[in-house]
Design a protein around this motif. Structure first.
Motif, PDB file in Angstrom:
ATOM      1  N   UNK A  65       8.074  11.018   6.757  1.00 35.95           N
ATOM      2  CA  UNK A  65       8.809  11.830   5.740  1.00 35.95           C
ATOM      3  C   UNK A  65      10.103  11.348   6.104  1.00 35.95           C
ATOM      4  N   UNK A  66      11.078  11.963   5.033  1.00 37.12           N
ATOM      5  CA  UNK A  66      12.451  11.516   5.055  1.00 37.12           C
ATOM      6  C   UNK A  66      13.345  12.720   5.579  1.00 37.12           C
ATOM      7  N   UNK A  67      12.784  13.930   5.310  1.00 37.74           N
ATOM      8  CA  UNK A  67      13.542  15.049   5.483  1.00 37.74           C
ATOM      9  C   UNK A  67      14.969  14.764   4.992  1.00 37.74           C
ATOM     10  N   UNK A  68      15.032  14.144   3.641  1.00 32.19           N
ATOM     11  CA  UNK A  68      16.078  13.874   2.802  1.00 32.19           C
ATOM     12  C   UNK A  68      16.600  15.223   2.328  1.00 32.19           C
ATOM     13  N   UNK A  69      17.978  15.153   2.286  1.00 33.06           N
ATOM     14  CA  UNK A  69      18.921  13.971   2.462  1.00 33.06           C
ATOM     15  C   UNK A  69      19.558  13.717   3.885  1.00 33.06           C
ATOM     16  N   UNK A  70      18.813  14.127   4.778  1.00 33.59           N
ATOM     17  CA  UNK A  70      18.948  14.113   6.363  1.00 33.59           C
ATOM     18  C   UNK A  70      18.383  12.952   6.805  1.00 33.59           C
ATOM     19  N   UNK A  71      18.849  12.433   8.029  1.00 32.00           N
ATOM     20  CA  UNK A  71      18.017  11.625   8.822  1.00 32.00           C
ATOM     21  C   UNK A  71      17.754  10.276   8.247  1.00 32.00           C
ATOM     22  N   UNK A  72      18.774   9.619   7.508  1.00 36.86           N
ATOM     23  CA  UNK A  72      18.367   8.485   7.112  1.00 36.86           C
ATOM     24  C   UNK A  72      18.158   7.254   8.070  1.00 36.86           C
ATOM     25  N   UNK A  73      17.132   6.356   7.683  1.00 40.96           N
ATOM     26  CA  UNK A  73      16.554   5.684   8.873  1.00 40.96           C
ATOM     27  C   UNK A  73      17.814   4.449   8.888  1.00 40.96           C
ATOM     28  N   UNK A  74      17.903   3.843   9.974  1.00 43.25           N
ATOM     29  CA  UNK A  74      18.539   2.649  10.360  1.00 43.25           C
ATOM     30  C   UNK A  74      17.806   1.464   9.383  1.00 43.25           C
ATOM     31  N   UNK A  86       1.025  -1.186   0.130  1.00 46.17           N
ATOM     32  CA  UNK A  86      -0.127  -0.051   0.034  1.00 46.17           C
ATOM     33  C   UNK A  86       0.862   1.124  -0.076  1.00 46.17           C
ATOM     34  N   UNK A  87       0.690   2.136  -0.829  1.00 42.81           N
ATOM     35  CA  UNK A  87       1.558   3.328  -1.261  1.00 42.81           C
ATOM     36  C   UNK A  87       1.388   4.325  -0.113  1.00 42.81           C
ATOM     37  N   UNK A  88       2.412   5.037   0.127  1.00 41.46           N
ATOM     38  CA  UNK A  88       2.353   6.347   0.977  1.00 41.46           C
ATOM     39  C   UNK A  88       2.866   7.403   0.362  1.00 41.46           C
ATOM     40  N   UNK A  89       3.096   8.593   0.909  1.00 43.60           N
ATOM     41  CA  UNK A  89       3.761   9.846   0.524  1.00 43.60           C
ATOM     42  C   UNK A  89       4.667  10.105   1.429  1.00 43.60           C
ATOM     43  N   UNK A  90       5.611  11.002   0.842  1.00 43.89           N
ATOM     44  CA  UNK A  90       7.093  11.359   1.825  1.00 43.89           C
ATOM     45  C   UNK A  90       6.694  13.140   2.051  1.00 43.89           C
ATOM     46  N   UNK A  91       5.907  13.378   3.187  1.00 43.00           N
ATOM     47  CA  UNK A  91       5.417  14.596   3.204  1.00 43.00           C
ATOM     48  C   UNK A  91       6.514  15.643   3.628  1.00 43.00           C
ATOM     49  N   UNK A  92       7.837  15.369   3.705  1.00 46.07           N
ATOM     50  CA  UNK A  92       8.732  16.461   3.879  1.00 46.07           C
ATOM     51  C   UNK A  92      10.132  16.007   3.227  1.00 46.07           C
ATOM     52  N   UNK A  93      10.587  16.697   2.117  1.00 47.06           N
ATOM     53  CA  UNK A  93      11.782  16.355   1.658  1.00 47.06           C
ATOM     54  C   UNK A  93      12.237  17.645   0.953  1.00 47.06           C
ATOM     55  N   UNK A  96      23.238   8.848   2.635  1.00 46.88           N
ATOM     56  CA  UNK A  96      22.453   9.755   1.903  1.00 46.88           C
ATOM     57  C   UNK A  96      20.945   9.226   2.110  1.00 46.88           C
ATOM     58  N   UNK A  97      20.052  10.089   2.463  1.00 45.05           N
ATOM     59  CA  UNK A  97      18.608   9.787   2.503  1.00 45.05           C
ATOM     60  C   UNK A  97      17.936  10.279   1.188  1.00 45.05           C
ATOM     61  N   UNK A  98      16.875   9.748   1.089  1.00 43.18           N
ATOM     62  CA  UNK A  98      15.878   9.808  -0.424  1.00 43.18           C
ATOM     63  C   UNK A  98      14.704   9.298   0.003  1.00 43.18           C
ATOM     64  N   UNK A  99      13.673   9.933  -0.868  1.00 41.93           N
ATOM     65  CA  UNK A  99      12.241   9.485  -0.662  1.00 41.93           C
ATOM     66  C   UNK A  99      11.934   8.010  -0.737  1.00 41.93           C
ATOM     67  N   UNK A 100      12.944   7.303  -1.643  1.00 42.81           N
ATOM     68  CA  UNK A 100      12.642   5.772  -1.776  1.00 42.81           C
ATOM     69  C   UNK A 100      13.058   4.830  -0.594  1.00 42.81           C
ATOM     70  N   UNK A 101      13.509   5.564   0.585  1.00 45.00           N
ATOM     71  CA  UNK A 101      13.793   5.187   1.703  1.00 45.00           C
ATOM     72  C   UNK A 101      12.603   5.021   2.819  1.00 45.00           C
ATOM     73  N   UNK A 102      11.600   5.525   2.632  1.00 47.19           N
ATOM     74  CA  UNK A 102      10.583   5.757   3.433  1.00 47.19           C
ATOM     75  C   UNK A 102      10.144   4.308   4.105  1.00 47.19           C
ATOM     76  N   UNK A 103      10.104   3.044   3.173  1.00 48.21           N
ATOM     77  CA  UNK A 103       9.619   2.039   3.846  1.00 48.21           C
ATOM     78  C   UNK A 103      10.443   1.563   4.872  1.00 48.21           C
ATOM     79  N   UNK A 104      11.592   1.927   5.211  1.00 48.60           N
ATOM     80  CA  UNK A 104      12.335   1.547   6.212  1.00 48.60           C
ATOM     81  C   UNK A 104      11.779   2.090   7.566  1.00 48.60           C
ATOM     82  N   UNK A 105      11.462   3.344   7.355  1.00 42.18           N
ATOM     83  CA  UNK A 105      10.949   4.146   8.451  1.00 42.18           C
ATOM     84  C   UNK A 105       9.324   3.710   8.672  1.00 42.18           C
TER      85      UNK A 105
END
Length: 330
Positions: free
Chosen positions: A267-276, A54-61, A282-291
């Motif tokens: 959100x990602x706040x990419x390119x910051x705060x990359x999840x574990x 099920x898709x989501x949105x990155x509401x801050x990047x 580097x962070x990016x919107x495609x990494x949202x699923x980890x969070x």
């Protein structure tokens, strides 16, 4: 916009905006610095996660900030490459966020030509003291007011208060700017994205004093259960970034469990705060699923159920990504 352990940004065209919009909207207008501590980072982009059902949105990047090196040694991804990677793993759209006049113009321009992007425009609180000292804060707010009227600009942000970097002498300017942004958001019926760092009480006090916009979002929520209770009482939203996955972030997870599900976004706040497990890269919107998957585990719910709730909430706050067409080809 936040910093993890690797530092902030350096300007590609002036630290506080001004001038003309970037001629080529695909060009980055900021570059992430290597960090004051001189520590070397792994600049390769992480491997993509398993796609969401099920898709989501990155509401801050912040796609305007260049950071990272591709697998083939090429430079940072441009905004279209970021969006293509995000689409492939179930991130259907982003809110691209400005932090000064230049990046706000860029954000509005990208949203006008890319259907997967909505924009937020603002002067970051750390930029406000310099503008006030130069006597140009009112002019900057007036230009933001004009940008806020553009059809695919759906939020005013990131604005708020940051007492981590700004000392006592800059607080008055931050408060003045925050008030101005709140007025703009209410005048245009837009959501408000709040940057709140070491300033929880003052942010809440000002929102209660002047009246918060109907849709108020605490970007990169950084409080604990006490702030979560205040958000729940007032119907304000909490957007969680990769910080919620960090080992030392138990207060964030306690707040996440406490908050009503309909007040939660991601959100990602990419390119910051990359999840574990890729913190520091580097962070990016495609990494949202980890969070998102970490959030679902913390709450004790199914990932797809949480994604559906967050997607619905995000559209309630910002509107749908296809309700207004792009107006510029390319």
């Amino acid at each position: 916009m936040s910093d993890d352990t690797a530092g902030g940004v350096v300007a590609g065209g002036g630290a506080t905006g001004g001038g003309t919009p970037t001629a080529d909207p695909a060009t980055h207008v900021r570059h992430r610095s290597s960090g004051a501590d001189g520590q070397k980072r792994d600049l390769t982009y992480p491997a993509p996660p398993q796609p969401l059902v099920v898709p989501v949105y990155d509401n801050h990047t912040h796609l305007e900030i260049a950071d990272g090196v591709g697998d083939d040694g090429d430079g940072p991804l441009d905004y279209r490459e970021h969006l293509d990677r995000a689409s492939a793993v179930g991130v259907r759209g982003v809110v691209q966020v400005g932090t000064d006049l230049e990046t706000s113009r860029w954000s509005a321009e990208i949203a006008s030509r890319e259907p997967r992007v909505l924009a937020a425009v603002a002067i970051h609180p750390n930029e406000a003291p310099a503008l006030a000292a130069a006597g140009t804060l009112d002019d900057a707010l007036a230009e933001l007011d004009g940008l806020a009227a553009r059809p695919r600009v759906r939020a005013v942000g990131e604005t708020g208060l940051d007492f981590f970097r700004t000392g006592d002498d800059g607080r008055a300017a931050q408060l003045e700017a925050f008030r101005g942004h709140i007025e703009i958001a209410k005048r245009h019926g837009l959501a408000l994205q709040i940057h709140d760092r070491d300033a929880h009480d003052d942010v809440v006090d000002l929102l209660l004093e002047v009246g918060a916009p109907e849709r108020t979002v605490f970007h990169c929520f950084s409080g604990g259960p006490e702030l979560a209770s205040i958000l729940a009482e007032n119907g304000w939203y909490a957007s969680f970034a990769g910080t919620v996955t960090f080992k030392n972030a138990q207060p964030l997870r306690d707040a996440l469990v406490q908050l009503p599900r309909n007040l939660i976004m991601v959100e990602t706040d990419a390119p910051y705060l990359t999840p574990v497990p890729y913190r520091g890269r580097p962070n990016a919107p495609y990494l949202i699923p980890f969070t998102l998957r970490s959030m679902a585990e913390t709450i004790g719910t199914d990932v797809s159920m949480l994604a559906a709730q967050i997607s619905s909430t995000t559209e309630l706050v910002y509107g749908t990504w296809d309700s207004e067409p792009v107006t510029v080809e390319g």
